[in-house]
Design an enzyme around this catalytic site. Structure first.
Site, short mmCIF file in Angstrom:
data_model
loop_
_atom_site.label_atom_id
_atom_site.label_comp_id
_atom_site.label_asym_id
_atom_site.label_seq_id
_atom_site.Cartn_x
_atom_site.Cartn_y
_atom_site.Cartn_z
N ASP A 24 30.44 28.16 34.96
CA ASP A 24 29.55 29.28 35.31
C ASP A 24 30.06 30.69 34.96
O ASP A 24 31.21 31.01 35.23
CB ASP A 24 29.32 29.34 36.83
CG ASP A 24 29.04 28.01 37.46
OD1 ASP A 24 28.92 27.02 36.75
OD2 ASP A 24 28.97 27.99 38.69
N GLU A 201 22.60 25.78 43.81
CA GLU A 201 23.82 26.51 43.44
C GLU A 201 23.46 27.86 42.82
O GLU A 201 22.35 28.07 42.35
CB GLU A 201 24.63 25.69 42.42
CG GLU A 201 25.01 24.31 42.90
CD GLU A 201 25.90 23.53 41.93
OE1 GLU A 201 26.88 22.96 42.38
OE2 GLU A 201 25.60 23.49 40.72
C1 FRU Z 1 27.85 25.38 39.51
C2 FRU Z 1 29.06 25.11 40.39
C3 FRU Z 1 29.09 26.09 41.55
C4 FRU Z 1 30.54 26.14 41.91
C5 FRU Z 1 31.21 26.00 40.57
C6 FRU Z 1 32.50 25.23 40.60
O1 FRU Z 1 27.99 24.94 38.22
O2 FRU Z 1 29.02 23.78 40.86
O3 FRU Z 1 28.25 25.75 42.62
O4 FRU Z 1 30.90 27.32 42.56
O5 FRU Z 1 30.30 25.33 39.73
O6 FRU Z 1 33.14 25.30 39.38
#
Ligand code: FRU
Length: 475
Positions: A24, A201
């Site tokens: 992300d 998320e």
């Molecule tokens: C989304 C996610 C978030 C988390 C991160 C962990 O892709 O699952 O919810 O903070 O990636 O790398």
């Protein structure tokens, strides 16, 4: 202009870390004339692992300079997704000498009694080059919810407070604060609306003017993690509605999708672009279903190109519209005008090595098909097919090069469009991706591809009679 050397092992226009794993985008913020891109980063491998915040900066949104890692794991856990803001008025008390950056992120800890996720702060007094973790971390925890993450924070003028949207299982919880340190729960959104096929998320919440009106609407973006049986893998939905500083109310209950391709996830927007003059989103150009397997060597994952967002009323719905930012144009050295009649014999457009920007217009045929093929070799092509009877665009990548690392990857991606008199298409083709915007950004389809050869040409053919195609190609 400093162009990266074109080769078949790196993207040309898209941000990818020099080496190792990225997911992300985090902490997107504009400060002191720089765009900051932080991101989920695993510095010790090319698959997901203990998360850090990687860091890159840019002055033009396209040319990124990778900087040292910004945030490392500590006693509270690894560093999951989050946001960054400029604390202009020192509401935190962290800054004695002018404004500074504050990162609000999730600490993720796996303990014997389960997963603990809590929100923490770090601040920087040197434009994001070095970071100090707040000694009172974490600032927001939950006694029992293991899915309590990805804070996106913004300043809400009307209520004179910071607002945080946080992913809390399959809802978004909204909190407010005077100082980024003490948080008050305000409301929970999402129980009876949207898609609940996976964990929620990476939320975002912001206001945008509806094109051609004086009305602002609020947009809530929510990504949905990959879940059993999901046809798309991970995907991003959004809602339009109202927000009063405490509660977001969606004006619809069905999910609207940000992108009809499989490779736009966890997208969030920049904070602190002056006077909110534009709202720019960057997403992670991958999908949790196959992200850990995509066939690249020493690095893994790229970001999408930045997308400027606007709102438009279309057939009674408010839609998020996406455009590539004006900064993209400066990366292309020459422009070729295209004005060609296409029929069943087909035409071919020659290309040079390097990325291609294509903008095409044609009166929209009422029936039949139009096919655009990106040709890499006699056997290797990505095919974009319009079926005007079904009003469907399909992107077919089953023969686009390396595809056998995932069953889902080679399945067609489809987009259904409304009745159109004119067909408008903007496409950016980079080493490993096609980003396609249709009808002036009303539809988006973002798709990875892994060809073994350079793009040799683009061919078009149709069985819908004689179709006049006009446009430009930039290289
Ligand atoms: C989304 C996610 C978030 C988390 C991160 C962990 O892709 O699952 O919810 O903070 O990636 O790398």
């Amino acid at each position: 202009m400093s162009l990266t050397k074109v080769n078949l092992s790196r993207p040309y226009l898209h941000y990818a870390p020099e080496k190792n794993w990225m997911n992300d985008p985090n902490g997107l913020v504009f400060f002191n004339n720089e765009y900051h891109l932080f991101y989920q980063y695993h510095p010790n491998g090319t698959t997901w692992g203990p998360m850090h915040w990687g860091h890159a900066v840019s002055r033009n949104l396209i040319d990124w300079e990778e900087l040292p890692i910004a945030l490392y794991p500590d006693q509270h856990g690894t560093i999951f997704s989050g946001s960054a803001v400029v604390d202009w008025h020192n509401t935190t008390g962290f800054f004695n000498d002018g404004p500074g950056l504050v990162a609000i992120f999730t600490h993720h800890k796996e303990t014997d009694s389960g997963i603990v996720q809590s929100q923490s702060l770090a601040y920087s007094t040197d434009s994001g080059r070095t970071w100090i973790k707040y000694e009172g971390n974490p600032v927001l925890s939950h006694p029992s919810n293991p899915d309590f993450r990805d804070p996106k924070v913004f300043w809400h003028d009307e209520s004179d407070k910071w607002v945080m949207v946080l992913a809390t299982g399959q809802t978004i919880s909204i909190y407010s604060s005077q100082n980024l340190i003490n948080w008050v729960f305000e409301s929970e959104f999402g129980t009876n609306v949207g898609s609940h096929e996976g964990v929620w998320e990476c939320p975002d919440l912001f206001a945008l003017k509806v094109e051609g009106t004086n009305e602002d609407k609020w947009v809530m973006i929510v990504s949905i993690g990959d879940g059993e049986g999901l046809a798309y893998g991970s995907r991003t939905q959004y809602f339009t509605g109202s927000f009063d500083g405490k509660t977001f109310i969606s004006e619809h209950s069905e999910a609207k999708w940000l992108d009809d391709g499989r490779d736009q996830y966890a997208g969030v927007t920049f904070s602190d672009i002056p006077a909110d003059s534009r709202r720019i989103l960057i997403g992670w150009m991958s999908n949790w279903r196959y992200a850990n397997q995509v066939p690249t060597d020493s690095w893994r994952s790229q970001m999408t190109l930045p997308r400027e967002l606007t709102l438009k009323e279309c057939e009674g719905h408010t839609k998020l519209v996406q455009h590539f930012p004006k900064e993209l144009e400066q990366w292309f050295n020459h422009t070729t005008e295209i004005e060609r009649t296409v029929n069943s014999n087909g035409i071919n457009i020659d290309v040079e090595q390097g990325p291609v920007y294509l903008d095409l217009n044609t009166p929209c045929p009422k029936s039949g098909e139009l096919q655009i093929a990106l040709n890499y070799s006699d056997q290797t092509h990505t095919v974009i097919q319009f079926n005007f009877n079904e009003k469907k665009l399909s992107l077919k990548r089953s023969n686009s090069g390396k595809v056998d690392f995932s069953e889902l990857f080679s399945k067609d991606q489809e987009l259904f469009f409304r009745d159109l008199t004119e067909l408008q298409l903007t496409m950016v083709i980079d080493t490993f991706s096609v980003e396609l915007l249709m009808n002036n950004g009303e539809y988006a389809l973002t798709s990875l591809q892994f060809p073994d050869e350079f793009l040799k040409g683009i061919s078009l053919k149709t069985d819908a009679g004689e179709v006049l195609i006009k446009g430009v190609m930039k290289q």
